[in-house]
Design a protein around this motif. Sequence first.
Motif, mmCIF file in Angstrom:
data_model
loop_
_atom_site.group_PDB
_atom_site.id
_atom_site.type_symbol
_atom_site.label_atom_id
_atom_site.label_comp_id
_atom_site.label_asym_id
_atom_site.label_seq_id
_atom_site.Cartn_x
_atom_site.Cartn_y
_atom_site.Cartn_z
ATOM 1 N N ASP A 1 3.129 5.211 -2.627
ATOM 2 C CA ASP A 1 2.298 4.015 -2.438
ATOM 3 C C ASP A 1 0.856 4.378 -2.117
ATOM 4 O OD1 ASP A 1 3.703 4.858 -0.042
ATOM 5 O OD2 ASP A 1 2.636 3.251 0.980
ATOM 6 N N PHE B 1 8.512 1.696 -6.497
ATOM 7 C CA PHE B 1 8.108 0.294 -6.388
ATOM 8 C C PHE B 1 8.397 -0.364 -7.725
ATOM 9 C CE2 PHE B 1 5.441 -3.438 -6.535
ATOM 10 C CZ PHE B 1 5.533 -3.942 -5.249
ATOM 11 N N THR C 1 9.211 -4.517 -9.132
ATOM 12 C CA THR C 1 9.604 -5.898 -8.835
ATOM 13 C C THR C 1 10.368 -6.510 -10.010
ATOM 14 O OG1 THR C 1 7.453 -6.664 -9.605
ATOM 15 C CG2 THR C 1 7.715 -6.357 -7.238
ATOM 16 N N HIS D 1 14.779 2.756 -10.302
ATOM 17 C CA HIS D 1 14.055 2.608 -9.041
ATOM 18 C C HIS D 1 14.579 3.703 -8.119
ATOM 19 C CE1 HIS D 1 13.136 1.047 -5.017
ATOM 20 N NE2 HIS D 1 12.345 0.135 -5.551
ATOM 21 N N ASN E 1 7.009 -7.155 -1.496
ATOM 22 C CA ASN E 1 5.740 -6.713 -2.073
ATOM 23 C C ASN E 1 5.057 -5.625 -1.266
ATOM 24 O OD1 ASN E 1 5.669 -8.526 -4.349
ATOM 25 N ND2 ASN E 1 5.471 -10.161 -2.847
ATOM 26 N N PRO F 1 3.762 -2.205 -0.293
ATOM 27 C CA PRO F 1 3.557 -1.058 -1.172
ATOM 28 C C PRO F 1 4.656 -0.007 -0.946
ATOM 29 C CG PRO F 1 1.800 -1.262 0.479
ATOM 30 C CD PRO F 1 2.631 -2.483 0.574
ATOM 31 N N GLY F 2 5.288 0.452 -2.033
ATOM 32 C CA GLY F 2 6.365 1.429 -1.877
ATOM 33 C C GLY F 2 7.728 0.795 -1.646
ATOM 34 N N GLN F 3 7.744 -0.497 -1.325
ATOM 35 C CA GLN F 3 8.999 -1.196 -1.008
ATOM 36 C C GLN F 3 9.819 -0.436 0.033
ATOM 37 O OE1 GLN F 3 10.351 -2.052 -5.053
ATOM 38 N NE2 GLN F 3 9.685 -4.163 -4.847
ATOM 39 N N LYS G 1 8.098 2.201 2.234
ATOM 40 C CA LYS G 1 7.091 1.742 3.191
ATOM 41 C C LYS G 1 7.683 1.708 4.599
ATOM 42 C CE LYS G 1 3.381 -0.236 4.876
ATOM 43 N NZ LYS G 1 3.130 0.674 5.988
#
Length: 479
Positions: free
Chosen positions: A222, A234, A236, A255, A311, A313-315, A318
Amino acid sequence: MRSRWLMTLFASIPIIAAALALQSCGGVGGPQTDTGGLPSVTQQFLALLGVDQKSATYIGADACAGCHGGKSPDDPIYAHWKDTVHAEKGVTCERCHGPGSAHQAAPSKENILTFPKATSPIVCAQCHGPTHDQYNFSAHVKLIASPVDSGVTNPGQSRSSACMSCHSGLFRNMVNDKGKVLADLQDDEIRWIAENTLTSAPHSATCVTCHNPHSKTGNLTDDGKEVMLRKKNFNTDTTDVAPGTTAQQFTNFDHGCAQCHNGRGTNPADSRLQASTSRPSMHDSNQYNMLMGFGGVEGSGPVQRNTAHANAPGQCTKCHMPDSRHSFTVSFDKGCAPCHTAADAAARTGQVKSEVLGLLTSLRGRMEAWAAANLGDADFWDYTSLIQAEGKTPPNQANVPIEIKRARHNYYFIIRSGDYGVHNAPYAKHLVTVANTNLDALNAPRPAAPKMSAEQQLRVIEEHRKKANQAEMNLPEDN
Ligand code: HEC
Ligand code: HEC
Ligand code: HEC
Ligand code: HEC
Ligand code: HEC
Ligand code: HEC
Ligand code: HEC
Ligand code: HEC
């Protein structure tokens, strides 16, 4: 809980995590005399080498280039390696593969350390001591024996492939890199994995499950660092994990974390809830579905799925890997910044968890009260294998209304994610609301909530989660 003290432990490790721990020099197997300022070869590493390599000497990376130099598109290893931080810092081929003179003279897989043994974290631990120490505390270093064990005793079964693709880090590499399944058992590497996972490679995910050892990948962290991640962390895109996708398809999900931490065939469609009544359709790993907000029975009203957490960053990384911490435990101090202070994150977590646990306890109380009144036993709202586990004969599932089937799906969807609303509080609460709306339609009673602390509620619910896991072990895969 283990994660609590780990959190404190790792919070106090200074940020010299990148500093390299020096280890003592090995005495056998042609020790390198000049390590270019890098830590020396370790005894544990030398112990991985086969007999044919023990007395070999070092020949240098350029000597490997002649044969592995990218002349063939199938083997561009040297060219890719040349472009990595490892090459820049002098981490040559032989630091991970052992000395190459015997191999150069007569190339074979017997006289060079290669897959699968080269995937041992011991190879990387030679230089990444602190990271390896953190990793050693993580759940990924462990193995849930049974799904892998079935691979040893019944190696041809597709069930075993389906389990090992997330429960054995090495098997995952084979799936990702070479598209292999356990049915390819004539392959040496597959056979080695099936036979040795429990004894020699007991990891759910090892360093090279997540990192490519040779090559930049462009899957940045991220904060924009290239750390040779095999998959991006990351994403979505929810199409791959849309409800109704089969369990097999889920294992291809692109992912870093969600390739394994997804619901694996969760399906909230009424038709599926009617047809599949032996156990919950989502696996014990639906964290990604929960984070992104899909896979539960959602009702007809508006649904808030996409939160700030999805959302971030890095999911997953993070919150679970601040400062690249490889214990994968959550850190309130670093992982939640800059959005929450540590105190705010801890308080919100405590509050949301106890609220959701309370909601789940009441929901379950309602399903039990309805089942006791209408089917003659408080356990009869549940999936059949879970009732059987209590030594009881489950009711005919045609007599269990769809409203109960929807409510129990949502109940398990939340408890199997294991975070009790922290990943996605709005979605978890929405699923409870939808479950209750369905129970209202049946005029299910609302018994007074039992007087239990959040800890007691958690214990009861985790017991239920464990039973769902046991049921999954004992049943053939049906999706
Ligand atoms: C003279 C050519 C030659 C040189 C030099 C050479 N290799 Fe190889 N290497 C081969 C061949 C050919 C194979 C395939 C052997 C086989 O499949 O039996 C191989 C296989 C390997 C494998 C196993 C691949 C697998 O599929 O499991 C590794 C790892 C490897 N080499 C690393 C190295 C390293 C590291 C060096 C330098 C120290 C090196 N090689 C130098 C020709 C060479
Ligand atoms: C940081 C450690 C590291 C370095 C440096 C490294 N390798 Fe590897 N290599 C590995 C590991 C671990 C594997 C097995 C896992 C995998 O296939 O990704 C592997 C696999 C291989 C394979 C087998 C690929 C296959 O398809 O199974 C070859 C050949 C190879 N390496 C050659 C080299 C050569 C040549 C160099 C130097 C140019 C090199 N490696 C540098 C760690 C390393
Ligand atoms: C001989 C020492 C050595 C070995 C063995 C080694 N590394 Fe490294 N690695 C380094 C050094 C030095 C760096 C540069 C980091 C730095 O300067 O702080 C590095 C950097 C990295 C990075 C960060 C890359 C970047 O671009 O910042 C990753 C990821 C990594 N190594 C993974 C591995 C893995 C996985 C293995 C085992 C397959 C491994 N390393 C084996 C020494 C080593
Ligand atoms: C899509 C990847 C994936 C597949 C395929 C998969 N699992 Fe899992 N499984 C996981 C993950 C990830 C966890 C850990 C989740 C957690 O701790 O919250 C897990 C947890 C479990 C647990 C709970 C263990 C405990 O901590 O008590 C059991 C039991 C289990 N899996 C059995 C199986 C069986 C049996 C199969 C094959 C039918 C299988 N799994 C296939 C990803 C998978
Ligand atoms: C489950 C996946 C996973 C496993 C297993 C794993 N890593 Fe990582 N690693 C990551 C991710 C993701 C990052 C980037 C984290 C971030 O966003 O900072 C990372 C970052 C790193 C870095 C860069 C650190 C920095 O500060 O630049 C190194 C070095 C590294 N890993 C080495 C290792 C080693 C050595 C092992 C085995 C002992 C290992 N990793 C196991 C996923 C993994
Ligand atoms: C190859 C599959 C795989 C990948 C990739 C993977 N995990 Fe896991 N993870 C597992 C399995 C399996 C377990 C359960 C291990 C056990 O309990 O024996 C687990 C356990 C965990 C746990 C501990 C759960 C608990 O019950 O305490 C956390 C947290 C976790 N993983 C986070 C992550 C994160 C973050 C990533 C991405 C950086 C990731 N995982 C990538 C398979 C995987
Ligand atoms: C907003 C921060 C955040 C994000 C983003 C996040 N997590 Fe978590 N996760 C947490 C917290 C906090 C907990 C611990 C809840 C508790 O106190 O038990 C947790 C718990 C877990 C657990 C343990 C559940 C159990 O079995 O007991 C796993 C596994 C996990 N997360 C995996 C993931 C994965 C995979 C992702 C990405 C899809 C992810 N998390 C994204 C904060 C986060
Ligand atoms: C990218 C920013 C971001 C990060 C990182 C983040 N959060 Fe959040 N979190 C939010 C936002 C925004 C909300 C919604 C705030 C609101 O509606 O009051 C929230 C809400 C929450 C809630 C309460 C949900 C509710 O509806 O009451 C909890 C619990 C929570 N976060 C825990 C954590 C934890 C624990 C971490 C770190 C492990 C974390 N968060 C990391 C942005 C973040």
